[in-house]
Write a protein that holds these residues in place. Sequence first.
Motif, short mmCIF file in Angstrom:
data_model
loop_
_atom_site.label_atom_id
_atom_site.label_comp_id
_atom_site.label_asym_id
_atom_site.label_seq_id
_atom_site.Cartn_x
_atom_site.Cartn_y
_atom_site.Cartn_z
N LEU A 1 -62.49 -2.97 -30.43
CA LEU A 1 -62.48 -2.77 -28.99
C LEU A 1 -61.15 -3.20 -28.38
CD1 LEU A 1 -66.10 -4.02 -28.30
CD2 LEU A 1 -65.28 -1.67 -28.07
N LEU A 2 -60.57 -4.28 -28.87
CA LEU A 2 -59.25 -4.69 -28.39
C LEU A 2 -58.20 -3.63 -28.70
CD1 LEU A 2 -59.22 -8.49 -29.31
CD2 LEU A 2 -59.15 -7.52 -27.01
N ASP A 3 -58.29 -3.08 -29.91
CA ASP A 3 -57.34 -2.04 -30.30
C ASP A 3 -57.50 -0.81 -29.43
OD1 ASP A 3 -55.35 -0.96 -32.25
OD2 ASP A 3 -56.98 0.43 -32.68
N TRP A 4 -58.75 -0.42 -29.17
CA TRP A 4 -58.99 0.76 -28.32
C TRP A 4 -58.49 0.51 -26.90
CZ3 TRP A 4 -64.60 2.85 -29.59
CH2 TRP A 4 -64.61 3.32 -30.92
N HIS A 5 -58.71 -0.68 -26.39
CA HIS A 5 -58.26 -1.02 -25.04
C HIS A 5 -56.74 -0.95 -24.93
CE1 HIS A 5 -57.52 -3.35 -21.39
NE2 HIS A 5 -56.84 -4.22 -22.12
N ARG A 6 -56.06 -1.49 -25.93
CA ARG A 6 -54.59 -1.54 -25.87
C ARG A 6 -53.95 -0.18 -26.01
NH1 ARG A 6 -54.87 -6.69 -29.96
NH2 ARG A 6 -55.09 -8.34 -28.37
N ASN A 7 -54.56 0.68 -26.81
CA ASN A 7 -53.94 1.97 -27.10
C ASN A 7 -54.40 3.09 -26.16
OD1 ASN A 7 -52.22 1.50 -29.55
ND2 ASN A 7 -54.17 0.73 -30.33
N ASP A 8 -55.38 2.81 -25.35
CA ASP A 8 -55.85 3.81 -24.37
C ASP A 8 -56.04 3.10 -23.04
OD1 ASP A 8 -56.93 6.08 -23.14
OD2 ASP A 8 -58.97 5.55 -23.76
N PRO A 9 -54.93 2.84 -22.32
CA PRO A 9 -55.01 2.06 -21.07
C PRO A 9 -55.73 2.83 -19.97
CG PRO A 9 -52.82 2.96 -21.35
CD PRO A 9 -53.56 3.26 -22.63
N PRO A 10 -56.15 2.15 -18.90
CA PRO A 10 -56.84 2.83 -17.80
C PRO A 10 -55.99 3.93 -17.18
CG PRO A 10 -57.02 0.44 -17.59
CD PRO A 10 -56.02 0.69 -18.67
N ASP A 11 -56.63 5.06 -16.94
CA ASP A 11 -55.94 6.18 -16.31
C ASP A 11 -56.60 6.49 -14.97
OD1 ASP A 11 -58.32 7.48 -16.98
OD2 ASP A 11 -57.47 8.41 -18.77
#
Length: 651
Positions: free
Chosen positions: A517-527
């Motif tokens: 989840l941390l990896d997903w959060h870092r690599n797909d920031p809020p748009d």
Amino acid sequence: MKKKLLAVILLFFACTTLFSQVVINELDCDTPGIDDQEFIELKSDTPNFSLDGYVLVFFNGSSSGGDSSYMTIDLDGAVTDVNGLLLIGSSTVTPFPQFLISPNVIQNGADAVAIYLGDDTDFPEGTLATQTNLIDALAYDTNDSDDTNLMALLGLTEQISEGASNNTNSIQRNDDGSYTATTPTPRALNEGGGVVFNAISISTALTQYGEGDTFDITFTAQENVTADFQFDFTLNNGTFDTSDFTGTTTVTIPNGQNAVTTSITIIDDAIDEGDEELLIRFLGLEPPYIPFNNFIKIRVIDNDFTVAPFGTPINPSYGVVESTQPSGYYNSLDELSDTALRQALQDIIAEEGVVRAQTYTDVIDILKEADQNPENSNQVWLVYLEQGRAKLDFQTTSNNVGTWNREHTFPRSRGGFDSIEEDEVGDGIDIFWNTTADSLRHGNSDAHALRAVDGPENSSRGNQFYGEYNGPSGTLGGFKGDVARSVFYMAVRYNGLEIVNGFPEGLTGQFGDLATLLDWHRNDPPDDFEMNRNNVVYQWQFNRNPFIDQPDLVEYIWGNMVGQVWNQELGIDDVDVAQIKVYPNPTSRGVHISGINNPASVGVFAVDGRKVYTENISGGNSYLNINVSPGMYLLSIVSGERTIVKKIIVE
């Protein structure tokens, strides 16, 4: 005295005779496929008999059901036909029922159904079966063991089997009171006779048309009519009315024939009404003519849909949609760290008396707005599958193919929250529950953690942890940061939930995998898509997902900044942020900086706090050639005693 007693006795027998005229004539509890052809038929001794004062009650004979009621149908207003029959079923049953219920709601057995004198309020869900005010009852099954306790409660000595699962039979009452499992005979007397109806069917070439299209509706009777037969129909349904089409809604089947066709033209207006469904429905057919089918839905595609100024999760934009958070919404977090920071964050997003909880049914309306496809306002955007689907295609039966539903990013079975009966009511934005951090049940309908999802993909995901489940093959993964931040939100919003490393099977309240989840959060920031849905949900729930507004908070609670003091990124003294522009964003290499008139120092920081690049600029319109790995970075611009921080995405 004797005369009074005689009058009472006569009144008693008169009432008994009056209220013993209705029996359960036929039951089809299980049909092939998705089980949407099930029905129940009642029969009165006299034709055109009013069923005011009667209630139909269904009892669950399973171990979990406890021989108690699971559904009631108040029969006030219902009237049997010229044969004394009342057919109760869904709109998919043919001939068309006189009394409509939802499809696939009659349980297969071992169960029972009973007619009582009374009202539906006399039998709230979970009422134990009883003989009090009982008129007639039928215990039934699909080759299941007898429920002797349920039979005893209803005074029955026999349980009737319809046949094995997915059978083509119905249970029919014979004239002598016995039962037979045989071919269904809805709206016809089981042993023949009576008035034989001439059923009229409705057909169209397609089930979907666009504005400006012309289509034919054909009405076909089972038998040729013996005189010109004129009848009316309507297309009105919700917002679709007579202003939306041209064509006649009165037709005549000529003497000696059995069909008539009429043409309808859908008006091509310039109004964005959204996709609609017209409903072809008979008006006032009289015996011997009855509807074979009815309430035929035809999709009308609106060509005036709107396109949002921001992108989809797989073609994201940034900075177009502004957060609608109130001024100072997160100020109480400043100068805090670790558990104190987390508690202060929960105090904001779970504040009692401010934050609201809606029903699980209300979430459907929330998602139609929050997850609206930016490329087509008539659609929702499907998480995981990463494509649009018509808002009208919400799943309403057990068949989930081609439909969408509500996906719990933190699965209910993992979190320990579920629906209650009140969740089945869509009562709108102005009716809500009070909620607190301990109101874990409200996690069932928290729209920050619910997404529009493809029906089959919802089943495929099940309750898998992220990392076990990584989405359908061939998709771009634009959902990953979104679902990670919604899970992080849940872990702070509700006491009893936590994000951990690995896959903690059997531990309710724990969810993984934290590293994923941390990896997903870092690599797909809020748009912009995510910010827009945050704004929409805030209108309903009066709370926000802070990890969309302030994504760096994730690092301070679970990531590389745990234990460090948090301060909001825009701590600027008297700086007009709006005049400072950093573009393009996202970028593949470099960025322009405009709006700074004096020399400044620019530092580029990774989300873990490491400075990866620094450069001095002279002001005006400057260009930075940034050579860093793809990801999210913080751009710190220091000019004199003033500092501004901007997020940039490097692709």
